[in-house]
Write an enzyme that holds these catalytic residues in place. Structure first.
Site, PDB file in Angstrom:
ATOM      1  CD  GLU A  48      -1.350  -2.397   1.995  1.00 30.62           C
ATOM      2  OE1 GLU A  48      -2.163  -3.156   2.532  1.00 30.62           O
ATOM      3  OE2 GLU A  48      -0.106  -2.562   2.036  1.00 30.62           O
ATOM      4  CB  SER A 221      20.498 -37.952  12.685  1.00 28.91           C
ATOM      5  OG  SER A 221      19.174 -37.873  12.220  1.00 28.91           O
TER       6      SER A 221
END
Length: 367
Positions: A48, A221
């Site tokens: 805007e 991991s």
């Protein structure tokens, strides 16, 4: 006019994350377009304000104009000021918005403040397209999870690599460029350490123009990512590595390359994928683009952590080779077709010599 606003919003998709991609078009009472704007990079102006600046730069009046905007104007002080206030102060007479903003800091307050100031508000035009454009932002706000899109390139018989691991290139250059466009709109790209070790990819955006490189997330991991991996060669990109256990020496070596290391173990010594997704959302990842091997793909699908598939199929048959995802079920092969993972085709398009299929897991967009 809303279509023009949506087109403006598309220019923000590679730029605005974690903010939503928003476009705004200002239309004078005589029907002339007087300003167009879209959301800038984080910390920059929203759509805007950019449209108001565009009108001002060209000496065009916005008094009594209608603002067509693809998402509810914000109503809070964040990195920028409230857009609803900027529209009121500029003398906008009406706001037509595609969607309400589910962000708890907005959530109808923008519309309420506009109406309280005497601005007419209409909601709904362009809603479906605006929703798809910002499905990751909406997912994070409503579900507390990123929207997870798994990309796979495969032969027509579903093979992603030869038995010896060769996979470059199954699909053609047009499909690869299209895949990079999907990378570019994501907040982060996720892969597994197996892909890092086997292929040593950069996993950046190269085939399309972008001002922002998505964060790279590695599921690792045991912290086996090599500190010399090419993924660290992308200037300015953040690399987040998720492990199941903390190895101080390995973590220090990776952190010395700029990586951020976090431990999120499950009960089986692996990274807890549901916790990973929640953590990514908390770190403002809207869309997560997965490019991984068949093992991690299988784990993500098996644990219900995927929302849709972005599948590129090449017009070739490979025969024996690696599939798209392994071990989709916890308890072995299915005995009934009715138990298969159900998807819905969203689109099927030719991209160069290949076929692009976007398929969504059934019910995933019901939020």
């Amino acid at each position: 006019m809303m279509q023009l606003a949506l087109e403006a919003a598309r220019h923000a998709q590679r730029l605005s994350p974690p903010n939503p991609a928003v476009g705004c078009v200002l239309v004078a009472p005589d029907g002339a377009v007087v300003g167009v704007g879209h959301t800038q990079r984080t910390g920059g102006a929203h759509a805007e304000v950019m449209a108001l600046r565009d009108a001002q730069a060209h000496g065009r009046s916005v008094a009594g104009a209608t603002a067509y905007v693809t998402l509810e104007p914000c109503a809070h002080h964040g990195r920028t000021g409230p857009c609803c206030d900027a529209l009121v102060q500029a003398g906008i007479g009406k706001v037509v918005a595609a969607l309400a903003d589910p962000n708890p800091l907005v959530a109808g307050q923008g519309f309420a403040r506009l109406r309280a100031a005497g601005v007419e508000v209409e909601i709904g035009p362009g809603a479906a397209e605006a929703r798809e454009m910002n499905i990751g932002f909406l997912s994070r706000m409503v579900r507390g999870l990123p929207w997870v899109r798994m990309k796979v390139a495969a032969s027509l018989d579903g093979r992603t690599a030869l038995e010896n691991g060769t996979s470059q290139w199954i699909t053609g250059p047009a499909a690869r460029a299209d895949g990079h466009a999907w990378r570019a709109r994501a907040g982060a790209i996720l892969t597994g350490v197996g892909t890092v070790v086997d292929d040593d990819p950069r996993l950046d955006v190269r085939e399309v123009e972008t001002e922002r490189q998505p964060i790279l997330v590695v599921v690792d991991s045991q912290l086996q990512t090599p500190p010399a991996a090419r993924l660290f060669e992308v200037p300015g990109r953040e690399v987040w590595i998720y492990a199941a256990r903390r190895d101080d020496a390995r973590a220090a070596a990776l952190e010395a390359r700029g990586a951020q290391v976090r431990c999120l173990p499950d009960d089986n010594g692996k990274v807890a994928l549901p916790a990973l997704m929640r953590d990514l959302a908390a770190r403002e990842v809207n869309e997560l683009h997965v490019e991984a091997g068949h093992k991690l793909n299988g784990s993500l699908l098996r644990e219900g952590q995927v929302d849709e598939l972005l599948l590129y199929l090449a017009p070739k048959l490979i025969g024996e080779g690696m599939g798209m995802a392994s071990r989709l079920q916890t308890h072995g092969p299915l005995n009934m077709l009715s138990d298969a993972l159900a998807l819905e085709f969203r689109s099927v398009d030719a991209v160069g010599t290949d076929l692009r299929i976007l398929a969504r897991l059934t019910g995933r967009a019901e939020f």
